[in-house]
Scaffold this motif. Sequence first.
Motif, PDB file in Angstrom:
ATOM      1  N   GLY A 235       0.751  -1.243   0.000  1.00 24.86           N
ATOM      2  CA  GLY A 235       0.000   0.000   0.000  1.00 24.86           C
ATOM      3  C   GLY A 235       0.782   1.293   0.000  1.00 24.86           C
ATOM      4  O   GLY A 235       0.198   2.362  -0.106  1.00 24.86           O
ATOM      5  N   GLY A 236       2.107   1.229   0.133  1.00 22.97           N
ATOM      6  CA  GLY A 236       2.862   2.475   0.169  1.00 22.97           C
ATOM      7  C   GLY A 236       2.557   3.267   1.431  1.00 22.97           C
ATOM      8  O   GLY A 236       1.820   2.830   2.309  1.00 22.97           O
ATOM      9  N   GLY A 237       3.146   4.441   1.550  1.00 22.22           N
ATOM     10  CA  GLY A 237       2.933   5.289   2.725  1.00 22.22           C
ATOM     11  C   GLY A 237       2.916   6.745   2.308  1.00 22.22           C
ATOM     12  O   GLY A 237       2.835   7.071   1.120  1.00 22.22           O
ATOM     13  N   TRP A 238       3.029   7.629   3.292  1.00 15.58           N
ATOM     14  CA  TRP A 238       2.960   9.052   2.970  1.00 15.58           C
ATOM     15  C   TRP A 238       4.198   9.549   2.237  1.00 15.58           C
ATOM     16  O   TRP A 238       4.212  10.675   1.730  1.00 15.58           O
ATOM     17  N   THR A 239       5.237   8.713   2.113  1.00 18.79           N
ATOM     18  CA  THR A 239       6.437   9.083   1.350  1.00 18.79           C
ATOM     19  C   THR A 239       6.385   8.564  -0.079  1.00 18.79           C
ATOM     20  O   THR A 239       7.338   8.751  -0.843  1.00 18.79           O
ATOM     21  N   ALA A 240       5.289   7.879  -0.472  1.00 19.18           N
ATOM     22  CA  ALA A 240       5.232   7.195  -1.767  1.00 19.18           C
ATOM     23  C   ALA A 240       5.081   8.167  -2.934  1.00 19.18           C
ATOM     24  O   ALA A 240       4.597   9.296  -2.779  1.00 19.18           O
ATOM     25  N   LYS A 241       5.468   7.682  -4.121  1.00 12.93           N
ATOM     26  CA  LYS A 241       5.316   8.434  -5.370  1.00 12.93           C
ATOM     27  C   LYS A 241       3.964   8.112  -6.014  1.00 12.93           C
ATOM     28  O   LYS A 241       3.303   7.142  -5.641  1.00 12.93           O
ATOM     29  N   PRO A 242       3.540   8.852  -7.018  1.00 13.55           N
ATOM     30  CA  PRO A 242       2.224   8.629  -7.651  1.00 13.55           C
ATOM     31  C   PRO A 242       2.126   7.334  -8.456  1.00 13.55           C
ATOM     32  O   PRO A 242       1.051   7.032  -8.971  1.00 13.55           O
TER      33      PRO A 242
END
Length: 576
Positions: free
Chosen positions: A540-547
């Motif tokens: 799910g990625g996090g708040w640092t993830a790219k688009p």
Amino acid sequence: MGTGSISFSGIDTAITNLNYSNNSIKHRVVTAIRNRYTDERSLSGLTAIAMDDLIPDIWETGNDIVLIQKKRRNFSSIKSSINSDLKQLSPKNQNPENITLTPGNVFDMTDEAKNNLLNSFTDAVRTEDMDLNQVVDILKTITTFLADMEKKTGDDAPHPDLIETIKKMLEKMAGEFDSFEAVEDDLETVEIDPDDQIQDMADDLETVEIDPDDQIQDMADDLETVEIDPDDQIQDMADDLETVEIDPDDQIQDMADDLETVEIDPDDQIQDMADDLETVEIDANDRIEALNEQEVEALEAFRQDKALAEQFDNALSQRDKKYNAYVEIPAGTYTVGADVNAPTGRERRQIEMPGAFIARYPVTNALFEVFVEHTGYVTTAEKKGTGTVYQGRFKTGKGAALWKKNVGSVITRGACWYQPHGPGSSLHGKRNHPVVQVSLDDAAAFAAWIGRRLPSEAEWEAAAGTDMGLRYPWGNQWTPNACNIEQNSVADTTPVDSHDAHANEFTIADLIGNAMEWVTDQETMETDTGEAVTFNIAKGGGWTAKPDLTVSSRALFRPNFTSNTIGFRCISEKRL
């Protein structure tokens, strides 16, 4: 109280009368515990056995912590079922010492039996009508009690010299009673009443006469393990049945009639007889265990999990109950995995998924705090003393907004779930944010405590992409501001319900961005040095993830890794 009031013969008698089949899970549990008793000293010295030490012996999990954690609830429910079986044996005198399994996973006399024993001692003293066997058992029980008291500390603890004096007196008295009993036993073996002798001979003869049900069971066991000529097999069965005074021809005909297989090949006949005898000609309890043990075990585990889940939800405030909601994932065919050209994830494929319930939101700080308060649980980061802290590009401070060109992560001393960014940070205003700085073990411990578990990678992707196999929870096209990632310039977690408008068709929210989520899958890879390293997977990625984030995106982390970007959500079987 310890186990000084039980004996090896009492334990073994109870285990034998449980009559569990050798390959049953209950048999493996009692055997694993029984094997820990190696000598007389262990009867009183063994006061607890760790559940995680027993599980590898029962399920052959090895040291795989994830597999061990999955089996903890199974172990507890099976132990509860065994204790019910032991309790049923006591009135039949098939559990003469009232053996039970304690919360510490060792054998002991039930508390009720101990109370009855002490009460009988009191009554005997009052009436001066004392049974020597009772007195010896009571003295041993009291001696064990004093041994436990020696371990007690504090101002109210009895004086150790006094305890030791009482123990020696009791041991001496018990020894004298044992000696007296031995003399009585010797006299009994010499002075034998003729009538008793005749009765003993009759009893011995009874043990030679074989019970028909046992005989049939023995034949079934023989058929399983030995390949015998059909004609010889029929003759052997006829010979055996003669010992119960049944005409061989009638017996063979009766078996043919019952099995309804007279007009089939002899080899098939023998196999059918063996199969039917296994499932029909045995005690009803054994039949239920042999045929439905897995179903019974699953039902018991389900009931226990349901009770834990309800107990947890009842402990929450009305405000927090919203974040403990679960939604249904229908059983069916789901598409999971990544496109051929995707840089992350596994190959795109279809899976058959049974129905399940998954949390609508990731576990929040408020929910995790309830777990810690009730259990005293200490997380991995707290034990290590450090956690990884990621820095966002966007940062506010002193009335100004700052954009940092270079970002990264720092291993920070003191960073943990209640100080996600390290000392000086807190959970103020973050009750409904996803809990972070938790390891895979921390997540599994929380899930087990509330009667649930962590999802697998395939389950997580199926729930996120729905039965339409979507690329993003909300559809197949990227939507700006649909989730909390780096380009949103928050540089931290946000409330888990901030993007409810972009929840998927199952109403599951906050699946990508904000905080990555642990799943149970692992992946082993070789390092540059050729060393094989096992990684845990987060989705799910996090708040640092790219688009470029999708539901198939995954990240790999070393065991015990914690950071301010990883949390989790729970799942459970559909019946829950």
